[in-house]
Design a protein around this motif. Structure first.
Motif, PDB file in Angstrom:
ATOM      1  N   MET A   1       1.108  -1.501   0.235  1.00 38.05           N
ATOM      2  CA  MET A   1      -0.038   0.156   0.319  1.00 38.05           C
ATOM      3  C   MET A   1       1.187   1.146  -0.340  1.00 38.05           C
ATOM      4  N   LEU A   2       0.634   2.033  -0.749  1.00 32.81           N
ATOM      5  CA  LEU A   2       1.221   3.277  -1.303  1.00 32.81           C
ATOM      6  C   LEU A   2       1.321   4.549  -0.282  1.00 32.81           C
ATOM      7  N   ALA A   3      -0.144   4.719   0.574  1.00 35.96           N
ATOM      8  CA  ALA A   3      -0.473   5.965   0.736  1.00 35.96           C
ATOM      9  C   ALA A   3       0.308   6.047   2.018  1.00 35.96           C
ATOM     10  N   PRO A   4       1.185   5.166   2.391  1.00 33.99           N
ATOM     11  CA  PRO A   4       1.626   5.685   3.622  1.00 33.99           C
ATOM     12  C   PRO A   4       3.084   6.224   3.494  1.00 33.99           C
ATOM     13  N   VAL A   5       3.872   5.608   2.657  1.00 36.70           N
ATOM     14  CA  VAL A   5       5.145   6.381   1.947  1.00 36.70           C
ATOM     15  C   VAL A   5       4.765   7.639   1.405  1.00 36.70           C
ATOM     16  N   ALA A   6       3.293   7.776   0.807  1.00 34.27           N
ATOM     17  CA  ALA A   6       3.198   9.082   0.040  1.00 34.27           C
ATOM     18  C   ALA A   6       2.606  10.373   0.693  1.00 34.27           C
ATOM     19  N   LEU A   7       2.684   9.701   1.991  1.00 34.11           N
ATOM     20  CA  LEU A   7       2.510  10.633   2.972  1.00 34.11           C
ATOM     21  C   LEU A   7       3.732  11.152   3.867  1.00 34.11           C
ATOM     22  N   PHE A   8       4.799  10.373   4.382  1.00 34.02           N
ATOM     23  CA  PHE A   8       5.344  10.632   4.709  1.00 34.02           C
ATOM     24  C   PHE A   8       6.335  11.250   3.636  1.00 34.02           C
ATOM     25  N   ALA A   9       6.514  11.331   2.508  1.00 29.11           N
ATOM     26  CA  ALA A   9       7.301  11.474   1.771  1.00 29.11           C
ATOM     27  C   ALA A   9       6.837  13.367   1.766  1.00 29.11           C
ATOM     28  N   GLY A  10       5.589  13.153   1.887  1.00 26.61           N
ATOM     29  CA  GLY A  10       4.403  14.807   2.321  1.00 26.61           C
ATOM     30  C   GLY A  10       5.396  15.450   2.810  1.00 26.61           C
ATOM     31  N   LEU A  11       5.008  14.853   4.141  1.00 26.14           N
ATOM     32  CA  LEU A  11       5.551  15.512   5.583  1.00 26.14           C
ATOM     33  C   LEU A  11       6.979  15.987   5.354  1.00 26.14           C
ATOM     34  N   CYS A  12       7.958  14.471   4.988  1.00 21.93           N
ATOM     35  CA  CYS A  12       9.040  15.184   4.893  1.00 21.93           C
ATOM     36  C   CYS A  12       9.712  16.484   4.489  1.00 21.93           C
ATOM     37  N   ALA A  13       8.761  16.533   3.166  1.00 21.60           N
ATOM     38  CA  ALA A  13       9.028  17.813   2.626  1.00 21.60           C
ATOM     39  C   ALA A  13       9.295  19.116   3.491  1.00 21.60           C
ATOM     40  N   ALA A  14       7.707  18.774   4.028  1.00 18.81           N
ATOM     41  CA  ALA A  14       8.580  20.182   4.920  1.00 18.81           C
ATOM     42  C   ALA A  14       9.415  20.447   6.138  1.00 18.81           C
ATOM     43  N   VAL A  15       9.761  19.004   5.813  1.00 18.04           N
ATOM     44  CA  VAL A  15      11.240  18.781   7.054  1.00 18.04           C
ATOM     45  C   VAL A  15      12.863  19.064   6.118  1.00 18.04           C
ATOM     46  N   HIS A  16      12.858  19.868   5.190  1.00 16.10           N
ATOM     47  CA  HIS A  16      13.708  19.260   4.289  1.00 16.10           C
ATOM     48  C   HIS A  16      15.501  19.115   4.608  1.00 16.10           C
ATOM     49  N   ASP A  17      15.448  20.359   5.734  1.00 12.92           N
ATOM     50  CA  ASP A  17      17.074  19.977   6.470  1.00 12.92           C
ATOM     51  C   ASP A  17      17.291  18.231   6.698  1.00 12.92           C
ATOM     52  N   VAL A  18      17.090  17.296   6.273  1.00 11.29           N
ATOM     53  CA  VAL A  18      17.345  15.833   6.417  1.00 11.29           C
ATOM     54  C   VAL A  18      17.214  15.546   5.945  1.00 11.29           C
ATOM     55  N   GLY A  19      18.090  15.186   5.787  1.00 14.84           N
ATOM     56  CA  GLY A  19      18.275  14.430   4.562  1.00 14.84           C
ATOM     57  C   GLY A  19      17.146  12.825   4.478  1.00 14.84           C
ATOM     58  N   ARG A  20      17.608  12.887   2.834  1.00 15.65           N
ATOM     59  CA  ARG A  20      17.207  11.760   1.966  1.00 15.65           C
ATOM     60  C   ARG A  20      17.583  10.128   2.326  1.00 15.65           C
ATOM     61  N   ARG A  21      18.689  10.159   2.854  1.00 15.06           N
ATOM     62  CA  ARG A  21      19.423   9.032   3.460  1.00 15.06           C
ATOM     63  C   ARG A  21      18.921   8.558   4.304  1.00 15.06           C
ATOM     64  N   THR A  22      18.456   9.574   5.245  1.00 20.55           N
ATOM     65  CA  THR A  22      17.759   9.341   6.506  1.00 20.55           C
ATOM     66  C   THR A  22      16.144   8.779   6.471  1.00 20.55           C
ATOM     67  N   GLN A  23      15.248   9.826   5.386  1.00 17.74           N
ATOM     68  CA  GLN A  23      13.911   9.828   4.963  1.00 17.74           C
ATOM     69  C   GLN A  23      14.171   7.580   4.560  1.00 17.74           C
ATOM     70  N   VAL A  24      14.932   7.255   3.322  1.00 18.88           N
ATOM     71  CA  VAL A  24      15.165   5.978   2.655  1.00 18.88           C
ATOM     72  C   VAL A  24      15.409   5.008   4.065  1.00 18.88           C
ATOM     73  N   LEU A  25      16.146   5.058   4.794  1.00 11.79           N
ATOM     74  CA  LEU A  25      16.523   3.771   5.592  1.00 11.79           C
ATOM     75  C   LEU A  25      15.625   3.635   6.538  1.00 11.79           C
ATOM     76  N   SER A  26      15.057   5.060   6.961  1.00 11.02           N
ATOM     77  CA  SER A  26      13.647   4.778   8.091  1.00 11.02           C
ATOM     78  C   SER A  26      12.824   3.907   7.579  1.00 11.02           C
ATOM     79  N   LEU A  27      12.478   4.834   6.069  1.00 10.07           N
ATOM     80  CA  LEU A  27      11.042   3.458   5.669  1.00 10.07           C
ATOM     81  C   LEU A  27      11.368   2.473   5.851  1.00 10.07           C
ATOM     82  N   ALA A  28      12.811   1.662   4.723  1.00  9.89           N
ATOM     83  CA  ALA A  28      12.983   0.286   5.089  1.00  9.89           C
ATOM     84  C   ALA A  28      13.439  -0.105   6.025  1.00  9.89           C
ATOM     85  N   VAL A  29      13.507   0.041   7.139  1.00  9.06           N
ATOM     86  CA  VAL A  29      13.094  -0.019   8.320  1.00  9.06           C
ATOM     87  C   VAL A  29      12.576  -0.926   9.123  1.00  9.06           C
ATOM     88  N   GLY A  30      11.344   0.378   8.718  1.00 11.37           N
ATOM     89  CA  GLY A  30       9.994   0.113   8.919  1.00 11.37           C
ATOM     90  C   GLY A  30       9.703  -0.803   8.595  1.00 11.37           C
TER      91      GLY A  30
END
Length: 213
Positions: free
Chosen positions: A1-30
């Motif tokens: 289901m892509l909705a949680p991934v899309a929601l996370f991407a939208g939320l992270c767009a508002a905190v752009h000082d946190v790197g993409r690597r951190t975002q992708v790692l957290s999703l993968a670990v989840g």
């Protein structure tokens, strides 16, 4: 289901000082954490504590949902904490929410796949499951790393206890089939998560020059 991934991407767009690597790692670990629950922890738990019909909803919520799920997510957060060395409350909020959204994506996909009524399950996951997962993540982040303070591992245990209690409260109400109360609690949880992300985005501009890998 892509909705949680899309929601996370939208939320992270508002905190752009946190790197993409951190975002992708957290999703993968989840995603991996949820797979561990369904293919590892749950079969083991059911062998140790066999499910019995007519157990109290509060017992089922604590033993088969809140405690095992939050243990796995806590271990996932510890791993990500070690890998990324978070330096702000925003970093921790991204980590916890990424884990939650990866978890929700895997859990939702499995639920829909095995559901007798997939569309009803999809609606339930979107309107109930996803907001609760994101709210539990926000609770952990709010305790482990309040905005304006450096993240501190010493607060992870209190944060985990708070997540277990909040998870248990919702699931106990849901398993008891008290739908009106459960929907009210979902609304409260979602409001808390929204406030946490609003605060995180509001404080991002002051550190726009800092980036984390």
């Amino acid at each position: 289901m892509l909705a949680p991934v899309a929601l996370f991407a939208g939320l992270c767009a508002a905190v752009h000082d946190v790197g993409r690597r951190t975002q992708v790692l957290s999703l993968a670990v989840g995603l991996a954490a949820c797979a561990t629950i369904f293919w590892g922890a749950v079969p083991f738990l059911l062998r140790v504590l066999p499910f019995r019909p007519f157990q109290a909803p509060a017992t089922m919520a604590l033993v088969y949902a809140a405690v095992p799920e939050e243990i796995v997510r806590f271990l996932a957060l510890l791993l990500l904490w070690h890998w990324t060395q978070p330096r702000s409350g925003r970093d921790v909020l991204v980590l916890t929410t990424g884990i939650a959204c990866g978890f929700a994506a895997f859990e939702g996909a499995l639920g829909i796949w095995f559901a007798a009524h997939p569309w009803a399950m999809l609606a339930e996951r979107l309107m109930v499951g996803l907001p609760v997962h994101v709210a539990l993540a926000a609770i952990v982040a709010a305790i482990a790393a309040p905005l304006g303070r450096m993240p501190d591992r010493r607060y992870l245990i209190p944060a985990w206890i708070a997540a277990v209690l909040a998870h248990w409260l919702f699931d106990a109400i849901w398993f008891a089939d008290w739908r009106g109360m459960a929907y009210g609690l979902v609304t409260l949880y979602a409001a808390f998560a929204g406030f946490a992300w609003w605060r995180a985005s509001a404080t991002t501009s002051g550190s726009a020059g800092r980036r984390q890998p």
